[in-house]
Design an enzyme around this catalytic site. Sequence first.
Site, PDB file in Angstrom:
ATOM      1  N   LYS A 171      -5.699  11.966 -17.753  1.00 21.91           N
ATOM      2  CA  LYS A 171      -5.599  12.976 -18.647  1.00 21.91           C
ATOM      3  C   LYS A 171      -4.418  12.884 -19.291  1.00 21.91           C
ATOM      4  O   LYS A 171      -3.667  11.732 -19.809  1.00 21.91           O
ATOM      5  CB  LYS A 171      -5.858  14.348 -18.948  1.00 21.91           C
ATOM      6  CG  LYS A 171      -7.286  15.143 -16.728  1.00 21.91           C
ATOM      7  CD  LYS A 171      -8.801  13.634 -17.718  1.00 21.91           C
ATOM      8  CE  LYS A 171      -9.854  14.455 -16.728  1.00 21.91           C
ATOM      9  NZ  LYS A 171     -10.875  13.653 -16.594  1.00 21.91           N
TER      10      LYS A 171
ATOM     11  N   ARG B 180       0.718  -1.121   0.253  1.00 23.82           N
ATOM     12  CA  ARG B 180       0.267  -0.571   0.348  1.00 23.82           C
ATOM     13  C   ARG B 180       0.870   1.150  -0.071  1.00 23.82           C
ATOM     14  O   ARG B 180       0.252   2.224  -0.672  1.00 23.82           O
ATOM     15  CB  ARG B 180      -0.839  -0.045   1.442  1.00 23.82           C
ATOM     16  CG  ARG B 180      -1.845   1.246   1.270  1.00 23.82           C
ATOM     17  CD  ARG B 180      -2.920   1.034   2.020  1.00 23.82           C
ATOM     18  NE  ARG B 180      -3.026  -0.132   2.622  1.00 23.82           N
ATOM     19  CZ  ARG B 180      -2.791   0.323   4.561  1.00 23.82           C
ATOM     20  NH1 ARG B 180      -2.098   1.434   4.681  1.00 23.82           N
ATOM     21  NH2 ARG B 180      -2.466  -0.823   5.037  1.00 23.82           N
TER      22      ARG B 180
ATOM     23  N   TYR C  23     -14.192  22.020 -11.173  1.00 23.13           N
ATOM     24  CA  TYR C  23     -14.399  21.101 -12.135  1.00 23.13           C
ATOM     25  C   TYR C  23     -15.160  20.473 -10.800  1.00 23.13           C
ATOM     26  O   TYR C  23     -15.324  20.286  -9.869  1.00 23.13           O
ATOM     27  CB  TYR C  23     -13.181  20.249 -11.458  1.00 23.13           C
ATOM     28  CG  TYR C  23     -13.505  18.242 -11.943  1.00 23.13           C
ATOM     29  CD1 TYR C  23     -14.217  17.859 -13.167  1.00 23.13           C
ATOM     30  CD2 TYR C  23     -13.302  17.713 -10.975  1.00 23.13           C
ATOM     31  CE1 TYR C  23     -14.301  16.841 -13.550  1.00 23.13           C
ATOM     32  CE2 TYR C  23     -13.306  16.070 -11.688  1.00 23.13           C
ATOM     33  CZ  TYR C  23     -14.081  15.787 -12.668  1.00 23.13           C
ATOM     34  OH  TYR C  23     -14.060  14.315 -12.676  1.00 23.13           O
TER      35      TYR C  23
ATOM     36  N   ASP D 292      -5.034  22.572  -8.752  1.00 23.37           N
ATOM     37  CA  ASP D 292      -5.897  21.271  -9.815  1.00 23.37           C
ATOM     38  C   ASP D 292      -5.099  22.164 -11.559  1.00 23.37           C
ATOM     39  O   ASP D 292      -5.137  22.581 -11.995  1.00 23.37           O
ATOM     40  CB  ASP D 292      -6.734  21.754 -10.394  1.00 23.37           C
ATOM     41  CG  ASP D 292      -7.420  20.344 -10.830  1.00 23.37           C
ATOM     42  OD1 ASP D 292      -7.005  19.941 -11.666  1.00 23.37           O
ATOM     43  OD2 ASP D 292      -8.292  19.763 -10.680  1.00 23.37           O
TER      44      ASP D 292
HETATM   45  C1  LIG Z   1      -9.770  19.509 -14.183  1.00 24.80           C
HETATM   46  C2  LIG Z   1      -9.794  18.147 -13.846  1.00 24.80           C
HETATM   47  N1  LIG Z   1      -9.058  17.602 -12.398  1.00 24.80           N
HETATM   48  C3  LIG Z   1      -9.519  16.531 -11.816  1.00 24.80           C
HETATM   49  C4  LIG Z   1     -10.688  15.931 -12.790  1.00 24.80           C
HETATM   50  C5  LIG Z   1     -10.650  14.285 -12.356  1.00 24.80           C
HETATM   51  O1  LIG Z   1      -9.997  13.463 -12.504  1.00 24.80           O
HETATM   52  P1  LIG Z   1     -10.358  11.647 -12.688  1.00 24.80           P
HETATM   53  O2  LIG Z   1     -11.376  11.658 -13.491  1.00 24.80           O
HETATM   54  O3  LIG Z   1      -9.144  11.343 -12.424  1.00 24.80           O
HETATM   55  O4  LIG Z   1     -11.150  11.699 -10.683  1.00 24.80           O
HETATM   56  C6  LIG Z   1     -11.297  16.079 -14.049  1.00 24.80           C
HETATM   57  C7  LIG Z   1     -11.660  14.766 -14.837  1.00 24.80           C
HETATM   58  O5  LIG Z   1     -12.454  14.958 -15.711  1.00 24.80           O
HETATM   59  C8  LIG Z   1     -10.815  17.183 -14.178  1.00 24.80           C
HETATM   60  O6  LIG Z   1     -11.328  17.467 -15.687  1.00 24.80           O
END
Ligand SMILES: Cc1ncc(COP(=O)(O)O)c(C=O)c1O
Length: 515
Positions: free
Chosen positions: A206, A56, A109, A181
């Site tokens: 992504k 882990r 988001y 982010d």
């Molecule tokens: C800007 C952004 N942050 C975080 C996330 C979340 O990522 P995950 O889908 O890997 O949980 C996304 C997903 O679309 C996103 O567009």
Amino acid sequence: MKRRDRTLITHAGNDPKNNKGIVNPPVYHASTVLFDSVADMHARGRDKFNNVHYGRYGTPTTFALEETVAALEEADRAVAIPSGMGAIAGAILSFVGVGDHVLMVDSVYEPTRFFCDSQLKRFGVETSYYDPLIGGGIAALIKPNTKIVYLESPGSHTFEIQDVPAIAAAAHARGCIVIMDNTWASPLYFKPYRHGVDLVVHAATKYLVGHSDVMMGIITMREEFFKQVKTQVHGMGFAVGGDDCYLALRGIRTLSARLAQHQESAIQLAKWLQGRPEVERVLHPALPDHPGHPLWKRDFLGSSGLFGVVLKPATVERVNAMIDGMELFGLGFSWGGYESLMVPSSLTTARTATKWDAAGPTVRIHAGLEDPLDLIEDLHALLDRQDDLHPVLDLVQERDLRGVGVDERHPREEELEHLGAAGEGEEQVVVAVGLVEVLQLLYDLESPFQVLLRQVRLVQDVEQGTHGLAPAGRNSALLARGVAALARACPAPAPRITVGLRNSTSSLFLTWSSR
Ligand SMILES: Cc1ncc(COP(=O)(O)O)c(C=O)c1O
């Protein structure tokens, strides 16, 4: 020696000398890790976050990935987590407790907003939202219990650019931690630690992974935060699998080449869309007329493949019909993979501190790695189709003719030909006129009955053309439905009307026959 990004991307995290010369790190599948003795177990346990101790806490495959992302982002440490959302939750929960307050950017988001408004709230943590364009004005919103100022730039779906250094300076002056982010730009095109950010979260799902095949999140940070974050993340039980780490690392090796192409294609598409009459504005910070462009130019090193488009006012049905007709653009969540995507943006409940006031609908586009000229052709066809559909769909909707005996099937070519053939005792006229003229005609008239009368007159005026109907494209099917609805709304006996298009868009055949 400090290496440049493209060199780091190629070599960071690899250790061929200690791996029999093999370039890539091995994939460790591990839960149990054996120790030589109890003393060894205790010794390694005292520093378990930096040792191979238990599955882990990570394996050499996990560490190779974490080391690579940390190096690229100019951070000291990184922690991998099974999804981007996990990284967001893990980073926030590492620093808040009952009675604390989080300042969250309004254009965040949406699932991050949901996390704050549900889970954080349940744990006694208050969240308030701020305008992404607030800059240093954030100082006025910081309360004695504010622990975190959270940023996401550009904003999700709306692409506002934040003044990161100004916000970070104001937050630090009041002892807050600044979390950002950085998924859109990736560690290549924005360097958060140069602008005052303390911790960064990534949906590695992504661009870092880049192939739409792994869920992964990464938190990067300064050394001083590492123990706290790792304790939180692993205390919650988050652990990533060796195969996923390996795939993420493999994706990162091509990040610079991929991102350069995403950038170029997105700008090409964005500029092309700017010239289309259906488009109100394009939300892409690398375009000079984007309100955030000066800040983007000052702070970012590039732009990625994701941007937004505000369309001129149009009905939901119309936009949906357009998106449904896409060939190269997929309809689906996430982005950052090699393929192009398009989704309608739903922004009505996604903003609380600001108001999203675009009159028309917004769509989000991800420019993938296809040839941008093919993507433009696809968009061209989509928008043309949308143009074709406007008048008839509007007419049907305006007059509330939906469901008035409309045949929902899309007639096939043979069916149209059959329908077009005159039966015994039937009169038939075939009109070949421009699509626009016919749509104009339908659109301008006041009642369905008048529409038919005008058609008859038009028909009588026009030289009789070929007998029969043109191939049935998607447009012709929809037109047929629109006209059929009109026909059924007319006084009995209802005439039989069918519509077909030749070469999909060029000319329209209108067959009218009556008994
Ligand atoms: C800007 C952004 N942050 C975080 C996330 C979340 O990522 P995950 O889908 O890997 O949980 C996304 C997903 O679309 C996103 O567009």
